[in-house]
Design a protein around this motif. Structure first.
Motif, PDB file in Angstrom:
ATOM      1  N   ARG A 152       0.788  -1.347  -0.047  1.00  0.00           N
ATOM      2  CA  ARG A 152       0.032  -0.042  -0.124  1.00  0.00           C
ATOM      3  C   ARG A 152       0.976   1.178   0.071  1.00  0.00           C
ATOM      4  O   ARG A 152       0.597   2.295  -0.746  1.00  0.00           O
ATOM      5  N   LEU A 153       1.830   1.460   0.927  1.00  0.00           N
ATOM      6  CA  LEU A 153       2.830   2.377   0.851  1.00  0.00           C
ATOM      7  C   LEU A 153       3.540   2.723  -0.568  1.00  0.00           C
ATOM      8  O   LEU A 153       3.656   3.612  -1.000  1.00  0.00           O
ATOM      9  N   VAL A 154       3.991   1.430  -1.047  1.00  0.00           N
ATOM     10  CA  VAL A 154       4.558   1.432  -2.457  1.00  0.00           C
ATOM     11  C   VAL A 154       3.500   2.312  -3.397  1.00  0.00           C
ATOM     12  O   VAL A 154       3.931   3.151  -4.302  1.00  0.00           O
ATOM     13  N   MET A 155       2.152   1.663  -3.326  1.00  0.00           N
ATOM     14  CA  MET A 155       1.172   2.188  -4.328  1.00  0.00           C
ATOM     15  C   MET A 155       1.029   3.718  -4.027  1.00  0.00           C
ATOM     16  O   MET A 155       0.936   4.574  -5.280  1.00  0.00           O
ATOM     17  N   GLU A 156       0.704   4.164  -2.859  1.00  0.00           N
ATOM     18  CA  GLU A 156       0.889   5.609  -2.658  1.00  0.00           C
ATOM     19  C   GLU A 156       2.028   6.526  -3.131  1.00  0.00           C
ATOM     20  O   GLU A 156       1.622   7.481  -3.660  1.00  0.00           O
ATOM     21  N   GLN A 157       3.147   5.970  -3.161  1.00  0.00           N
ATOM     22  CA  GLN A 157       4.405   6.590  -3.847  1.00  0.00           C
ATOM     23  C   GLN A 157       4.205   6.554  -5.163  1.00  0.00           C
ATOM     24  O   GLN A 157       4.722   7.424  -5.943  1.00  0.00           O
ATOM     25  N   LEU A 158       3.930   5.296  -5.645  1.00  0.00           N
ATOM     26  CA  LEU A 158       3.795   5.421  -7.230  1.00  0.00           C
ATOM     27  C   LEU A 158       2.702   6.537  -7.746  1.00  0.00           C
ATOM     28  O   LEU A 158       3.005   6.975  -8.750  1.00  0.00           O
ATOM     29  N   LEU A 159       1.524   6.391  -7.036  1.00  0.00           N
ATOM     30  CA  LEU A 159       0.675   7.557  -7.355  1.00  0.00           C
ATOM     31  C   LEU A 159       0.982   8.981  -7.331  1.00  0.00           C
ATOM     32  O   LEU A 159       0.799   9.896  -8.044  1.00  0.00           O
ATOM     33  N   SER A 195       4.352   9.854  -7.346  1.00  0.00           N
ATOM     34  CA  SER A 195       5.376  10.290  -8.239  1.00  0.00           C
ATOM     35  C   SER A 195       4.852  10.217  -9.803  1.00  0.00           C
ATOM     36  O   SER A 195       5.468  11.085 -10.513  1.00  0.00           O
ATOM     37  N   GLU A 196       3.947   9.684 -10.096  1.00  0.00           N
ATOM     38  CA  GLU A 196       3.412   9.778 -11.421  1.00  0.00           C
ATOM     39  C   GLU A 196       2.621  11.170 -11.449  1.00  0.00           C
ATOM     40  O   GLU A 196       2.578  11.806 -12.559  1.00  0.00           O
ATOM     41  N   ARG A 197       1.953  11.632 -10.477  1.00  0.00           N
ATOM     42  CA  ARG A 197       1.402  12.646 -10.428  1.00  0.00           C
ATOM     43  C   ARG A 197       2.320  14.020 -10.543  1.00  0.00           C
ATOM     44  O   ARG A 197       1.955  15.119 -11.287  1.00  0.00           O
ATOM     45  N   ARG A 198       3.292  13.971 -10.084  1.00  0.00           N
ATOM     46  CA  ARG A 198       4.272  15.096 -10.104  1.00  0.00           C
ATOM     47  C   ARG A 198       5.497  14.740 -10.856  1.00  0.00           C
ATOM     48  O   ARG A 198       6.489  15.740 -10.931  1.00  0.00           O
ATOM     49  N   GLY A 199       5.777  13.762 -11.609  1.00  0.00           N
ATOM     50  CA  GLY A 199       6.663  13.290 -12.585  1.00  0.00           C
ATOM     51  C   GLY A 199       7.951  13.071 -11.850  1.00  0.00           C
ATOM     52  O   GLY A 199       9.101  13.371 -12.105  1.00  0.00           O
ATOM     53  N   GLU A 200       8.007  12.787 -10.559  1.00  0.00           N
ATOM     54  CA  GLU A 200       9.129  12.494  -9.686  1.00  0.00           C
ATOM     55  C   GLU A 200       9.495  11.091  -9.586  1.00  0.00           C
ATOM     56  O   GLU A 200       8.897  10.136  -9.899  1.00  0.00           O
ATOM     57  N   SER A 201      10.788  10.977  -9.117  1.00  0.00           N
ATOM     58  CA  SER A 201      11.356   9.380  -9.003  1.00  0.00           C
ATOM     59  C   SER A 201      10.578   8.880  -7.911  1.00  0.00           C
ATOM     60  O   SER A 201      10.116   9.254  -6.835  1.00  0.00           O
ATOM     61  N   LEU A 202      10.374   7.382  -7.836  1.00  0.00           N
ATOM     62  CA  LEU A 202       9.678   6.599  -6.867  1.00  0.00           C
ATOM     63  C   LEU A 202      10.519   6.856  -5.483  1.00  0.00           C
ATOM     64  O   LEU A 202      11.724   6.725  -5.378  1.00  0.00           O
ATOM     65  N   PHE A 203       9.506   7.026  -4.578  1.00  0.00           N
ATOM     66  CA  PHE A 203       9.739   6.991  -2.996  1.00  0.00           C
ATOM     67  C   PHE A 203      10.551   8.250  -2.567  1.00  0.00           C
ATOM     68  O   PHE A 203      10.914   8.684  -1.503  1.00  0.00           O
ATOM     69  N   ARG A 204      10.650   9.114  -3.710  1.00  0.00           N
ATOM     70  CA  ARG A 204      11.184  10.617  -3.325  1.00  0.00           C
ATOM     71  C   ARG A 204      10.506  11.387  -2.416  1.00  0.00           C
ATOM     72  O   ARG A 204      10.819  12.016  -1.182  1.00  0.00           O
ATOM     73  N   ASN A 205       9.080  11.402  -2.420  1.00  0.00           N
ATOM     74  CA  ASN A 205       8.153  12.149  -1.601  1.00  0.00           C
ATOM     75  C   ASN A 205       8.203  11.480  -0.078  1.00  0.00           C
ATOM     76  O   ASN A 205       7.880  12.140   0.830  1.00  0.00           O
ATOM     77  N   PHE A 206       8.212  10.170   0.076  1.00  0.00           N
ATOM     78  CA  PHE A 206       7.784   9.713   1.267  1.00  0.00           C
ATOM     79  C   PHE A 206       8.712  10.273   2.530  1.00  0.00           C
ATOM     80  O   PHE A 206       8.190  10.930   3.431  1.00  0.00           O
TER      81      PHE A 206
END
Length: 371
Positions: free
Chosen positions: A174-181, A183-194
């Motif tokens: 679920r946490l991976v899914m949240e970061q994927l969403l 990342s896709e929305r902001r065009g950033e690399s995976l897990f950068r936001n967490f």
């Protein structure tokens, strides 16, 4: 004092422990028996957890469930769907439409696992050895379909006692899914936001602290408590717009109460407006003071309840203590860059417990207990 000046300094192993407490998954954490000391990137942590968990699942057997299957066949199996058989004129061709249940690995939690592992294995920042391990493990999911990782999919999950080991893995997915969403929305690399998201880390820190005390303190009731204002609204409209008060953590014992507010902010101390050095954040102290003063209306032990502001720190420690209007008030930090047993001891000390490290006959650490 800057508690969280650089989140990159928080060891990934400690992020792992924070997640385990926040999700109340201590048993699953121990079952996986992962060594995360050498993990330095969040994406590698999740890859390691999923790979280790899937290997455990394979040894005990991937979970299976009964799925409804529909088939046009010349051999009757299960229940005949007469309506569809007639509507499709199947009898003219010597066939019938049958429905039956069959045992399959193609259940939702396995689909989520497969899809998450594929997403991680495709991430260019993942350690190559972990990516290869995940790719090899995907062979064990032959016959398991992919699924789009969305919040709605996770809401459909139904786990029970026999497949409870999937619970921790689903939290990771679920946490991976949240970061994927994100990342896709902001065009950033995976897990950068967490780790860089104040909102995500604030929630994680609050949930971690509350569940840590709930799981570790056997002599106290630990909740997020709703407090009423010690006053009366002039009319119904005034009452409707009065904001509520809910504590982050309330530790209630028979004779004493601690109201603890977690603060995940860049700094606990700020420069005074008119010079004179650093001062505590006024708004944080006011909020805590509002909690303890309005809690007095509950009477008894609440009239002298204690207030604590708790800040996460990285390589920094501070303790300030006051008595204000009959209430003990403490402003404390917990060093998230320290060894985990030190973090445990610090938190237990803040709650009024001494921590003792138990050792076995060979002198190895067995864990910390509160006294």
């Amino acid at each position: 004092a800057g508690p969280v000046s650089d989140r990159a300094d928080i060891p990934i192993r400690n992020i792992y422990y924070l997640l385990c407490y926040a999700w109340r998954r201590l048993e699953e954490r121990d079952l996986l028996a992962l060594d995360v000391d050498d993990v330095t990137e969040l994406v590698d942590l999740f890859g390691r957890v999923l790979l280790g968990g899937v290997r455990q699942l394979r040894r005990r057997g991937l979970d299976r469930g009964y799925l409804n299957h529909e088939e046009r066949t010349t051999t009757i199996r299960g229940r005949i769907d007469l309506d569809r058989t007639v509507r499709e004129n199947l009898l003219q061709h010597g066939r019938v439409c049958c429905r039956y249940d069959h045992l399959s690995h193609d259940v939702l939690h396995n689909r989520i696992l497969r899809s998450t592992m594929e997403a991680l294995a495709a991430d260019p920042s993942l350690d190559p050895d972990l990516a290869q391990g995940l790719s090899e493990a995907l062979r064990w999911f032959a016959g398991v379909e992919r699924v789009a990782l969305t919040p709605g999919v996770f809401r459909k999950l139904q786990l029970h006692r026999n497949n409870a080991v999937y619970g921790f893995l689903m939290d990771i997915c679920r946490l991976v899914m949240e970061q994927l969403l994100v990342s896709e929305r902001r065009g950033e690399s995976l897990f950068r936001n967490f780790l860089r998201s104040d909102h995500e880390m604030r929630l994680l820190f609050e949930q971690f602290v509350r569940n840590f005390y709930d799981l570790e303190l056997t002599d106290a009731r630990v909740i997020a408590k709703k407090l009423d204002w010690a006053g009366v609204a002039a009319d119904d409209i005034s009452a409707q717009v009065l904001p509520g008060m809910v504590t982050d953590v309330t530790i209630e014992r028979d004779d004493h109460v601690i109201i603890l507010d977690t603060k995940y902010t860049p700094k606990a101390l700020v420069e005074a407006h008119h010079g004179g050095g650093e001062r505590l954040r006024t708004e944080h102290l006011y909020q805590l003071f509002a909690y303890v003063r309005n809690a007095e209306a509950l009477g008894g032990k609440w009239q002298t309840c204690e207030g604590v502001l708790l800040y996460p720190a990285v390589g920094d420690q501070f303790r300030f203590e006051y008595e204000i209007a009959g209430h003990r008030m403490r402003i404390c930090s917990v060093d998230l860059a320290a060894e985990w047993k030190i973090i445990q001891a610090e938190l237990l000390g803040i709650a009024g417990h001494h921590a003792i490290m138990l050792k076995d006959k060979a002198g190895a650490d067995m864990g910390i207990v509160a006294t």
